[in-house]
Design an enzyme around this catalytic site. Structure first.
Site, PDB file in Angstrom:
ATOM      1  N   GLN A 127       0.045  -4.040   5.008  1.00 32.77           N
ATOM      2  CA  GLN A 127       0.472  -2.767   3.951  1.00 32.77           C
ATOM      3  C   GLN A 127       1.431  -2.310   3.921  1.00 32.77           C
ATOM      4  O   GLN A 127       1.877  -2.301   2.152  1.00 32.77           O
ATOM      5  CB  GLN A 127      -0.556  -2.054   4.196  1.00 32.77           C
ATOM      6  CG  GLN A 127      -2.165  -1.967   4.657  1.00 32.77           C
ATOM      7  CD  GLN A 127      -3.407  -1.132   4.882  1.00 32.77           C
ATOM      8  OE1 GLN A 127      -2.983  -0.223   4.385  1.00 32.77           O
ATOM      9  NE2 GLN A 127      -4.332  -1.369   4.501  1.00 32.77           N
ATOM     10  N   ASN A 128       2.744  -1.882   4.835  1.00 32.41           N
ATOM     11  CA  ASN A 128       3.312  -0.919   4.614  1.00 32.41           C
ATOM     12  C   ASN A 128       4.786  -2.071   4.897  1.00 32.41           C
ATOM     13  O   ASN A 128       5.710  -1.738   3.647  1.00 32.41           O
ATOM     14  CB  ASN A 128       4.161   0.372   5.889  1.00 32.41           C
ATOM     15  CG  ASN A 128       2.775   1.062   5.183  1.00 32.41           C
ATOM     16  OD1 ASN A 128       1.966   1.468   4.719  1.00 32.41           O
ATOM     17  ND2 ASN A 128       2.268   1.660   7.059  1.00 32.41           N
TER      18      ASN A 128
END
Length: 203
Positions: A127-128
Site C-alpha cells: 500500500q505504501n
C-alpha cells in the site's frame, strides 16, 4: 550517498528517521552481539539448503530458484530506510524478467522498527510503496536465534553481516553467497546493480 541524494530519494519527512537510523547503524557496528553459528548451518554447501516460512503457512525454498540470483533483504516498515521498499520494487520490475528473485525478510532486530506481524507487513509495503515481491515471515537475522540462512551467511561472510535494517545479501546463480551490501546501499545504485548484472550474465 550524498545528503541531497537521500533527500531526493526519501523526502524531507523521512530525514529525522534516517538520522536516528544512521546512529543505530554506528551503534550496531560497535556493539552488535556476536553470531553463534550452528554446525549444521556451517555444513550447508550453499544457500539452496535453506527455506523461509511465509505468512499463511507457505514455505519459500531457495532451491526453487536454482540457477537464478537471489537478493535477500531484511526489512522493517517503520525504518527511516523504508523508502527502499519502493526502490527494491524498481529493481524487481527491472530484473525479475531476466531471472532475479527478491525476498524481503521482515525483522524487528534493529530499533524495534517492525511492529507488524504476518501478512500485514507485506500489505503495508504494498500500500505504501507498491512492493509486490515475496515476503517471508518476520524472524531474527542476527545472534543465536537468527534464521539458519542468516547464521550460514554470517559464517560465510563474517565481515558483511547485517548491522541494521535493509541489509542486502546477494546469492549467486550457483547458490554461493556473492556478498553482503549495507543498509545504505541504494537498491538501484551502481554497486548492487553491477553485482546483479554480473550474475545474470554468468553461465
Amino acid at each position: 550517498m550524498m545528503p541531497s541524494d537521500i533527500i531526493g530519494l526519501y523526502g524531507r519527512s523521512h530525514m529525522s528517521l534516517l538520522r536516528r537510523d544512521v546512529m543505530g547503524l554506528i551503534a550496531g557496528v560497535v556493539a552488535a552481539p556476536g553470531f553463534i553459528i550452528s554446525a549444521g548451518a556451517q555444513s550447508r554447501a550453499n544457500a539452496y539448503g535453506f527455506s523461509f516460512d511465509q505468512p499463511g503457512g507457505r514455505r519459500l525454498a531457495l532451491s526453487a530458484y536454482r540457477g537464478r540470483p537471489i537478493l535477500i533483504v531484511n526489512t522493517a516498515t517503520q525504518c527511516g530506510f523504508a523508502g527502499q521498499f519502493a526502490t527494491l520494487q524498481q529493481l524487481w520490475q527491472r530484473y525479475s524478467g531476466r531471472g532475479l528473485m527478491l525476498i524481503a525478510v521482515p525483522s524487528n532486530d534493529f530499533g524495534g522498527q517492525e511492529p507488524l506481524e504476518g501478512q500485514a507487513i507485506a500489505e503495508a509495503a504494498l500500500q505504501n510503496y507498491g512492493a509486490t515481491y515475496a515476503f517471508a515471515e518476520k524472524c531474527s537475522v542476527r545472534g543465536s536465534n537468527a534464521h539458519p540462512f542468516y547464521r550460514w551467511a554470517a559464517a560465510q561472510r563474517p565481515a558483511e553481516t547485517p548491522s541494521w535494517n535493509f541489509h542486502k545479501y546477494l546469492v549467486g546463480r550457483d547458490g554461493e553467497l556473492v556478498g553482503g551490501f549495507s543498509s545504505g546501499t541504494d537498491p538501484i545504485g551502481p554497486q548492487l546493480v553491477r553485482a546483479i548484472g554480473q550474475e545474470l550474465q554468468a553461465t
